[in-house]
Write an enzyme that holds these catalytic residues in place. Structure first.
Site, PDB file in Angstrom:
ATOM      1  N   HIS A  99       1.176  -2.854 -16.358  1.00  0.00           N
ATOM      2  CA  HIS A  99       2.015  -2.712 -15.155  1.00  0.00           C
ATOM      3  C   HIS A  99       1.752  -1.361 -14.476  1.00  0.00           C
ATOM      4  O   HIS A  99       1.591  -1.286 -13.258  1.00  0.00           O
ATOM      5  CB  HIS A  99       3.495  -2.848 -15.511  1.00  0.00           C
ATOM      6  N   GLU A 100       1.710  -0.301 -15.285  1.00  0.00           N
ATOM      7  CA  GLU A 100       1.478   1.030 -14.711  1.00  0.00           C
ATOM      8  C   GLU A 100       0.080   1.130 -14.104  1.00  0.00           C
ATOM      9  O   GLU A 100      -0.098   1.752 -13.057  1.00  0.00           O
ATOM     10  CB  GLU A 100       1.714   2.132 -15.751  1.00  0.00           C
ATOM     11  N   HIS A 103       0.003  -0.052 -10.610  1.00  0.00           N
ATOM     12  CA  HIS A 103       0.294   0.927  -9.548  1.00  0.00           C
ATOM     13  C   HIS A 103      -0.953   1.734  -9.190  1.00  0.00           C
ATOM     14  O   HIS A 103      -1.174   2.062  -8.021  1.00  0.00           O
ATOM     15  CB  HIS A 103       1.416   1.870  -9.992  1.00  0.00           C
ATOM     16  N   HIS A 107      -2.764   1.920  -5.569  1.00  0.00           N
ATOM     17  CA  HIS A 107      -3.101   3.191  -4.936  1.00  0.00           C
ATOM     18  C   HIS A 107      -4.572   3.201  -4.522  1.00  0.00           C
ATOM     19  O   HIS A 107      -4.914   3.564  -3.404  1.00  0.00           O
ATOM     20  CB  HIS A 107      -2.815   4.337  -5.923  1.00  0.00           C
TER      21      HIS A 107
HETATM   22 ZN   LIG Z   1       6.380   0.017 -11.689  1.00  0.00          ZN
END
Ligand SMILES: [Zn+2]
Length: 230
Positions: A99-100, A103, A107
């Site tokens: 999940h991280e 991100h 980006h």
């Molecule tokens: Zn998140």
């Protein structure tokens, strides 16, 4: 001076959903933490493998202290993973790490809502710490302009919460896809990870609901919605 039982009543749906979501996060995370991933990789290795697969070479992965303190820092381009996730070899660790990385992928690809969220963060934090001061003084001294400024400041918090939703849902969707496509997890494992990530997403929905209900309450108290009754 400003404690109003009516406020608690109005935000109750948000509070109950937040409570339910946090129990769901704890139980699904505990459950998925007890299931070792078949690939046997740590969360840190999963994150690195996804970054490599996506061709992202300028993001570092670091361990960070705390329980579920995992986050991607877009300014430093660092993915910080909590000890349980960084070193853990469970499905929970793989899911949170992915999940991280989601991100970081957002980006790298210039995903619009993430840019909006990052731009709104500083003003939203000012809005969240100052809005209630304006609203209390505005209502207390019957100065509607101050109350309006307070409501406008709190609207920034609501905007942040609303923009945060597509960012979080999209990161989880990317995470599950990239884990499956790269063969890091199987279909059954993906199902388990989905429970954790969906529960986490529900906490963001609860926060958004609470913020919207709080804004409605502020607007009503300030006489901007349905007239004032005090
Ligand atoms: Zn998140």
């Amino acid at each position: 001076m400003f404690f109003d039982p009516l406020y608690l009543l109005i935000i109750l749906p948000g509070v109950l959903l937040a409570l339910y979501a946090s129990l769901k996060v704890k139980s699904s995370f505990a459950r998925a933490s007890a299931i070792p991933s078949q690939a046997g990789w740590t969360g840190g290795q999963v994150a690195q493998a996804i970054l490599d697969a996506e061709g992202i070479a300028d993001v570092q992965i670091e361990p960070v202290q705390g329980y579920l303190s995992d986050h991607y820092d877009p300014r430093a381009k660092v993915l910080r993973l909590s000890p349980d996730v960084y070193r853990g070899r469970s499905l929970a660790a793989a899911g949170v790490a992915a999940h991280e990385v989601g991100h970081a992928i957002q980006h790298a690809h210039g995903y619009g809502p993430l840019a909006v969220r990052n731009a709104v963060v500083p003003v939203a934090s000012i809005g969240s710490s100052l809005s209630w001061v304006f609203i209390i003084i505005g209502i207390g001294m019957a100065l509607q302009t101050l109350a309006i400024i307070g409501c406008a400041l709190f609207t920034l918090v609501v905007i942040f919460q609303v923009v945060n939703l597509p960012v979080e849902f999209n990161a989880s969707r990317r995470a599950r896809q990239v884990l499956l496509v790269n063969g890091i997890v199987g279909t059954d494992e993906d199902h388990e990870i989905g429970r954790v990530l969906n529960a986490a997403a529900m906490t963001y929905v609860a926060a958004t609901l609470t913020a919207i209900l709080t804004l409605l309450y502020y607007l009503w108290r300030s006489g901007l919605l349905g007239g004032r009754r005090d």
